[in-house]
Design an enzyme around this catalytic site. Structure first.
Site, PDB file in Angstrom:
ATOM      1  N   ASN A  46       0.827  -1.212   0.000  1.00 15.94           N
ATOM      2  CA  ASN A  46       0.000   0.000   0.000  1.00 15.94           C
ATOM      3  C   ASN A  46       0.857   1.257   0.000  1.00 15.94           C
ATOM      4  O   ASN A  46       0.595   2.216  -0.735  1.00 15.94           O
ATOM      5  CB  ASN A  46      -0.917   0.012   1.228  1.00 15.94           C
ATOM      6  CG  ASN A  46      -2.071  -0.971   1.121  1.00 15.94           C
ATOM      7  OD1 ASN A  46      -2.321  -1.532   0.060  1.00 15.94           O
ATOM      8  ND2 ASN A  46      -2.770  -1.181   2.216  1.00 15.94           N
ATOM      9  N   ARG A 406      -4.200   1.009 -13.489  1.00 15.33           N
ATOM     10  CA  ARG A 406      -2.865   1.255 -12.948  1.00 15.33           C
ATOM     11  C   ARG A 406      -2.197  -0.010 -12.425  1.00 15.33           C
ATOM     12  O   ARG A 406      -2.777  -0.764 -11.661  1.00 15.33           O
ATOM     13  CB  ARG A 406      -2.951   2.304 -11.827  1.00 15.33           C
ATOM     14  CG  ARG A 406      -1.584   2.715 -11.283  1.00 15.33           C
ATOM     15  CD  ARG A 406      -1.726   3.794 -10.232  1.00 15.33           C
ATOM     16  NE  ARG A 406      -2.083   5.064 -10.835  1.00 15.33           N
ATOM     17  CZ  ARG A 406      -2.999   5.891 -10.327  1.00 15.33           C
ATOM     18  NH1 ARG A 406      -3.667   5.545  -9.245  1.00 15.33           N
ATOM     19  NH2 ARG A 406      -3.252   7.042 -10.904  1.00 15.33           N
ATOM     20  N   HIS A 436     -14.393   1.585 -16.107  1.00 17.52           N
ATOM     21  CA  HIS A 436     -14.343   0.927 -14.807  1.00 17.52           C
ATOM     22  C   HIS A 436     -15.618   0.135 -14.526  1.00 17.52           C
ATOM     23  O   HIS A 436     -15.690  -0.599 -13.538  1.00 17.52           O
ATOM     24  CB  HIS A 436     -14.108   1.980 -13.712  1.00 17.52           C
ATOM     25  CG  HIS A 436     -13.683   1.424 -12.398  1.00 17.52           C
ATOM     26  ND1 HIS A 436     -14.478   1.455 -11.281  1.00 17.52           N
ATOM     27  CD2 HIS A 436     -12.542   0.809 -12.008  1.00 17.52           C
ATOM     28  CE1 HIS A 436     -13.848   0.898 -10.255  1.00 17.52           C
ATOM     29  NE2 HIS A 436     -12.675   0.492 -10.678  1.00 17.52           N
ATOM     30  N   TYR A 469     -11.553 -10.633  -2.112  1.00 13.81           N
ATOM     31  CA  TYR A 469     -12.337  -9.406  -1.996  1.00 13.81           C
ATOM     32  C   TYR A 469     -13.801  -9.757  -1.767  1.00 13.81           C
ATOM     33  O   TYR A 469     -14.304 -10.746  -2.314  1.00 13.81           O
ATOM     34  CB  TYR A 469     -12.265  -8.576  -3.279  1.00 13.81           C
ATOM     35  CG  TYR A 469     -10.918  -8.017  -3.657  1.00 13.81           C
ATOM     36  CD1 TYR A 469      -9.753  -8.342  -2.966  1.00 13.81           C
ATOM     37  CD2 TYR A 469     -10.795  -7.152  -4.736  1.00 13.81           C
ATOM     38  CE1 TYR A 469      -8.524  -7.825  -3.333  1.00 13.81           C
ATOM     39  CE2 TYR A 469      -9.573  -6.624  -5.117  1.00 13.81           C
ATOM     40  CZ  TYR A 469      -8.437  -6.968  -4.413  1.00 13.81           C
ATOM     41  OH  TYR A 469      -7.227  -6.453  -4.774  1.00 13.81           O
ATOM     42  N   ARG A 565     -14.473   1.733   3.484  1.00 13.40           N
ATOM     43  CA  ARG A 565     -13.285   0.989   3.889  1.00 13.40           C
ATOM     44  C   ARG A 565     -12.048   1.876   3.995  1.00 13.40           C
ATOM     45  O   ARG A 565     -11.273   1.785   4.931  1.00 13.40           O
ATOM     46  CB  ARG A 565     -13.007  -0.136   2.897  1.00 13.40           C
ATOM     47  CG  ARG A 565     -11.847  -1.036   3.305  1.00 13.40           C
ATOM     48  CD  ARG A 565     -11.334  -1.843   2.135  1.00 13.40           C
ATOM     49  NE  ARG A 565     -10.502  -1.056   1.243  1.00 13.40           N
ATOM     50  CZ  ARG A 565     -10.567  -1.107  -0.082  1.00 13.40           C
ATOM     51  NH1 ARG A 565     -11.442  -1.883  -0.662  1.00 13.40           N
ATOM     52  NH2 ARG A 565      -9.765  -0.361  -0.821  1.00 13.40           N
ATOM     53  N   HIS A 593     -14.870  -4.649  -0.724  1.00 12.10           N
ATOM     54  CA  HIS A 593     -14.749  -4.010  -2.035  1.00 12.10           C
ATOM     55  C   HIS A 593     -16.094  -3.684  -2.683  1.00 12.10           C
ATOM     56  O   HIS A 593     -16.147  -2.963  -3.677  1.00 12.10           O
ATOM     57  CB  HIS A 593     -13.938  -4.934  -2.960  1.00 12.10           C
ATOM     58  CG  HIS A 593     -13.471  -4.299  -4.218  1.00 12.10           C
ATOM     59  ND1 HIS A 593     -14.023  -4.574  -5.449  1.00 12.10           N
ATOM     60  CD2 HIS A 593     -12.486  -3.383  -4.446  1.00 12.10           C
ATOM     61  CE1 HIS A 593     -13.397  -3.870  -6.383  1.00 12.10           C
ATOM     62  NE2 HIS A 593     -12.466  -3.145  -5.808  1.00 12.10           N
TER      63      HIS A 593
END
Length: 687
Positions: A46, A406, A436, A469, A565, A593
């Protein structure tokens, strides 16, 4: 005088708080030891992305002389100083946790060793491993007048070496070289032990290389060996409008990423000052140098779990996703979806059901067309294989591949080329917009008509992350949703004026406006004295207009519960502004998610699932969709899922008005939402 708080929490400082919640999972005594190491690895990964994208962007603003405050009240320079302070403190805490966890693992017979502490037999085995496996792939790179400083790749581990020529005076200025620790080899090297030994022992690859450094420099004596690691700016700056071929432009940018401006230099503790001076000068790194008390880049700990046999008490119990009972009624998934909508809740329900849907569509002679979006795909995707097979059988297969996802750009380019070779129509998105939305459309010939089957989801079509997820997927053959799905694909792949949506809301055209309408409707109910409530679950909330709209609703009396989250720029619990808003975050075994929205609507409840977070990029710079759940039984299931999170009193952290998070304490038995969701009846039973 007390400084008045901004109406908003800064996005990047909020992210720091999120990563602290991840770190807290590595520190919690109830987290099994090997799982704690995984959380430490996630903290490192992260931070890498945060530094290479967010902090790099702030650095660019400072270099460009940009001094204006953002809507949370921070200038780039002021925010930069705070972020460096917070990230340095977090890294120090991360490594304290690492050492404590390592001590716990040592009691379980899992140890990281130093070469000099091994038995002679073990040392001999390690020397053979170095000579036969490691040495052939090492490349010592000297730096002198004839050999300029080599390219240091981003996020790769290196060793800085100071050397003296044999027989020279030690007082002379040392020579400098670097050696890359090859990422193609495992970072954790297992040390052979006795047969039936209960110990599992490792040595780090960089320690093994350091101890044999003299073999790389014949005639020279290594005086010091220090690890370092550079993080570069990894954000792609695409000239999309000037690019004749988006795929080629992205490939060029991926190559340029290797030379991105340095953002952060991590160094081993007590690095030799002369070696550090050379690195800082050559890399032009400035002040962002972080000294690490331990191995650099703890992301290698993600692999530890798979290298330790047995010891199941050091891991979470296995989750076996169940196959949806609705699809067990018939081998024909289309027949089931014709009769009723079907909801999937991953990872508790198996992603195999989705793969089976696409595979059946590929094999079915009555299926004429398959259209879908791909944002992130797993490394060994049966989904891509099914699409390839469908195209080879003559079906119209259209795949919208988002090349700008990304850090997945290279993988997506590879998949795109494979699909094109098979005869699929591959579309690389739109100029200035990322695709997306998560959607599949299957067009099937049935008797004298065509029927559309649609899957919309909150997560990527990735069978690997579907095990890690929490995401929601909806299968439907509802004709209105089918028409909207066709229209959305046509808008992306062709020329089409914005569609008059009947079921969907889509960004960037009307998603934000539709959400505002739904929030305003709750506000009107509240002002009229009727019950009014909103529950929304997402990954991030940072759009200022959206936050202001929620503040308006709160001031009108709407009860708002947000399950966010990660980043949340809304400041809850402020009298006169947000006292009716509660914000919680759940960080646990699985990555939360799913994106869901609930509106009470005067008792005529509505629930939507979406691909979109409530961030500016999602609402204005991406193609996203939000889809209503029209089946009343499935609506109740989604409400149950939301209530699981809201009732969590184990992993639930509540956002305070000062921007920090506190553990939720509530009377009664412990209730851990993800563990409760493993009992399917807890969310499938009707309210």
């Amino acid at each position: 005088m007390t400084k008045q708080l901004s109406h908003y929490v800064n996005r990047d400082l909020s992210w720091i708080e999120f990563n602290r919640r991840v770190l807290s999972e590595a520190q919690h005594p109830d987290t099994p030891l090997l799982e704690r190491m995984k959380f430490l690895a996630i903290v490192s990964s992260n931070l890498d992305e945060f530094m290479s994208v967010r902090v790099a962007g702030i650095q660019d603003q400072i270099k460009a002389g940009y001094h204006k405050k953002d809507f949370t009240g921070y200038t780039p320079g002021g925010l930069w100083i705070r972020l460096l302070k917070h990230t340095s403190a977090m890294v120090a805490e991360q490594y304290r946790t690492y050492r404590e966890t390592l001590r716990g693992l040592e009691k379980e017979g899992i140890r990281f060793r130093r070469l000099q502490d091994l038995t002679s037999t073990q040392q001999s085995a390690m020397e053979i491993y170095f000579r036969e496996i490691v040495f052939p792939v090492l490349t010592p790179m000297a730096v002198d007048q004839s050999r300029p400083f080599p390219l240091v790749h981003t996020k790769e581990l290196y060793l800085a070496v100071l050397l003296h020529k044999e027989g020279s005076e030690m007082e002379e200025e040392p020579l400098f070289a670097i050696v890359q620790v090859p990422s193609i080899l495992p970072r954790l090297v297992q040390i052979p032990g006795k047969i039936n030994s209960k110990r599992t022992e490792f040595i780090l690859l960089e320690d093994l290389i350091e101890k044999h450094m003299d073999t790389l420099f014949n005639g020279y004596i290594p005086a010091t060996v220090d690890a370092f690691r550079l993080t570069r700016n990894a954000d792609l700056t695409l000239n999309e409008e000037g690019a004749e071929d988006l795929l080629e432009e992205i490939e060029k940018e991926l190559r340029r990423r290797r030379w991105g401006m340095p953002v952060r230099l991590e160094i081993a503790r007590d690095m030799h000052p002369y070696a550090l001076e050379i690195l800082k000068e050559e890399l032009e790194i400035g002040d962002n140098t972080i000294e690490i008390d331990g191995p650099l880049d703890l992301s290698f700990l993600m692999k530890l779990n798979g290298l330790v046999p047995g010891r199941e008490h050091l891991r979470y119990g296995k989750l076996e996703p169940v196959y949806p009972e609705e699809f067990e009624e018939s081998d024909d998934l289309f027949e089931v979806i014709r009769r009723r909508d079907v909801l999937l809740y991953h990872p508790y329900e198996s992603f195999e059901a989705f793969n089976d849907f696409v595979t059946q569509a590929a094999d079915d002679p009555d299926v004429l067309a398959i259209k879908m979006t791909l944002y992130r795909v797993s490394g060994d995707s049966s989904l891509v294989q099914a699409l390839t097979k469908a195209a080879e059988q003559g079906k119209q297969v259209t795949v919208i591949v988002e090349l700008k996802a990304r850090f997945d750009e290279e993988r997506n380019i590879a998949w795109a080329r494979q699909l094109e070779k098979a005869g699929c129509h591959v579309v690389y998105g739109l100029i200035g917009l990322k695709i997306h939305a998560k959607m599949v459309l299957v067009v099937r010939r049935e008797e004298d008509t065509l029927r559309r089957y649609v899957h919309v989801g909150t997560g990527n079509y990735n069978e690997s992350t579907a095990k890690l997820y929490t995401d929601i997927g909806l299968f439907t053959s509802h004709p209105v949703i089918g028409i909207d799905a066709s229209a959305l694909f046509n808008e992306v792949t062709g020329y089409s004026v914005p569609h008059n949506w009947k079921a969907f809301a889509a960004a960037p055209t009307n998603l934000k406006e539709r959400l505002f309408e739904l929030i305003d409707r709750e506000k009107d109910h509240a002002l009229a004295g009727r019950p009014a409530k909103i529950i929304a679950k997402m990954n991030s909330l940072s759009n200022q207009d959206m936050i202001d709209k929620l503040y308006e609703a709160s001031q009108a009396g709407v009860k708002i519960e947000l399950i966010v989250r990660g980043v949340c720029c809304l400041r809850p619990g402020v009298p006169g502004r947000s006292e009716n808003i509660r914000v919680i975050s759940i960080v646990d075994r699985f990555l939360e998610h799913s994106r869901l929205s609930y509106f009470h609507n005067g008792g005529e409840e509505e629930v939507y699932l979406s691909s979109s977070d409530w961030m500016t990029r999602n609402l204005s710079r991406r193609v996203e969709l939000m889809c209503p759940v029209l089946d009343g039984e499935l609506r109740n299931i989604l409400i149950n899922i939301l209530m699981l999170s809201l009732n969590d009193n184990v992993k639930n952290r509540e956002l305070q008005s000062n921007g920090t998070y506190t553990t939720v304490t509530r009377e009664g038995a412990p209730f851990r939402s993800q563990f409760e969701a493993m009992k399917i009846e807890n969310w499938k039973n009707l309210l």
